[in-house]
Design a protein around this motif. Structure first.
Motif, PDB file in Angstrom:
ATOM      1  N   HIS A  31       0.836  -1.198   0.000  1.00 35.84           N
ATOM      2  CA  HIS A  31       0.000   0.000   0.000  1.00 35.84           C
ATOM      3  C   HIS A  31       0.873   1.251   0.000  1.00 35.84           C
ATOM      4  O   HIS A  31       0.621   2.194  -0.760  1.00 35.84           O
ATOM      5  N   TYR A  32       1.877   1.279   0.866  1.00 40.42           N
ATOM      6  CA  TYR A  32       2.762   2.435   0.942  1.00 40.42           C
ATOM      7  C   TYR A  32       3.458   2.670  -0.394  1.00 40.42           C
ATOM      8  O   TYR A  32       3.540   3.804  -0.866  1.00 40.42           O
ATOM      9  N   ILE A  34       2.547   1.751  -3.488  1.00 40.13           N
ATOM     10  CA  ILE A  34       1.646   2.145  -4.572  1.00 40.13           C
ATOM     11  C   ILE A  34       1.078   3.549  -4.341  1.00 40.13           C
ATOM     12  O   ILE A  34       1.126   4.407  -5.214  1.00 40.13           O
ATOM     13  N   VAL A  35       0.535   3.801  -3.148  1.00 41.56           N
ATOM     14  CA  VAL A  35      -0.175   5.059  -2.903  1.00 41.56           C
ATOM     15  C   VAL A  35       0.784   6.220  -2.659  1.00 41.56           C
ATOM     16  O   VAL A  35       0.642   7.289  -3.252  1.00 41.56           O
ATOM     17  N   HIS A  36       1.768   6.010  -1.790  1.00 42.45           N
ATOM     18  CA  HIS A  36       2.575   7.136  -1.343  1.00 42.45           C
ATOM     19  C   HIS A  36       3.846   7.345  -2.169  1.00 42.45           C
ATOM     20  O   HIS A  36       4.302   8.476  -2.301  1.00 42.45           O
ATOM     21  N   GLY A  39       2.177   6.779  -6.381  1.00 45.18           N
ATOM     22  CA  GLY A  39       1.069   7.703  -6.580  1.00 45.18           C
ATOM     23  C   GLY A  39       1.400   9.128  -6.196  1.00 45.18           C
ATOM     24  O   GLY A  39       0.713  10.062  -6.594  1.00 45.18           O
ATOM     25  N   LYS A  41       1.119  10.617  -3.282  1.00 44.21           N
ATOM     26  CA  LYS A  41       0.242  11.257  -2.307  1.00 44.21           C
ATOM     27  C   LYS A  41       0.948  11.332  -0.962  1.00 44.21           C
ATOM     28  O   LYS A  41       1.156  10.324  -0.313  1.00 44.21           O
ATOM     29  N   GLU A  45      -1.580  15.516   2.591  1.00 43.44           N
ATOM     30  CA  GLU A  45      -2.688  15.693   1.652  1.00 43.44           C
ATOM     31  C   GLU A  45      -3.870  14.818   2.046  1.00 43.44           C
ATOM     32  O   GLU A  45      -5.009  15.250   2.030  1.00 43.44           O
ATOM     33  N   ILE A  46      -3.595  13.599   2.437  1.00 46.90           N
ATOM     34  CA  ILE A  46      -4.658  12.681   2.834  1.00 46.90           C
ATOM     35  C   ILE A  46      -5.308  13.188   4.117  1.00 46.90           C
ATOM     36  O   ILE A  46      -6.524  13.201   4.250  1.00 46.90           O
ATOM     37  N   GLN A  49      -7.592  16.145   3.366  1.00 50.36           N
ATOM     38  CA  GLN A  49      -8.849  15.734   2.744  1.00 50.36           C
ATOM     39  C   GLN A  49      -9.810  15.191   3.789  1.00 50.36           C
ATOM     40  O   GLN A  49     -11.008  15.445   3.737  1.00 50.36           O
TER      41      GLN A  49
END
Length: 58
Positions: A31-32, A34-36, A39, A41, A45-46, A49
């Motif tokens: 997850h880290y 791919i997303v952070h 990606g 992000k 930012e998360i 939101q």
């Protein structure tokens, strides 16, 4: 007396917890990555939101 089943010298319950920890840690690392990392992000930012969403719902 029945001998206890041991996998890699660990009782079965402890071995299951060990495997579960490895699997969950791997999912977190994926997850880290791919997303952070891929990606792009950042955590701020998360978090920003999430605050905007909670302010709108109130």
């Amino acid at each position: 007396m029945i001998p206890s089943l041991a996998i890699l010298g660990l009782p079965v319950d402890m071995f299951v917890v060990f495997i579960a920890t490895i699997i969950v840690g791997s999912i977190g690392a994926i997850h880290y990555l791919i997303v952070h990392v891929l990606g792009g992000k950042p955590f701020e930012e998360i978090d920003h939101q999430d605050k905007q969403t909670s302010e709108v719902s109130q």
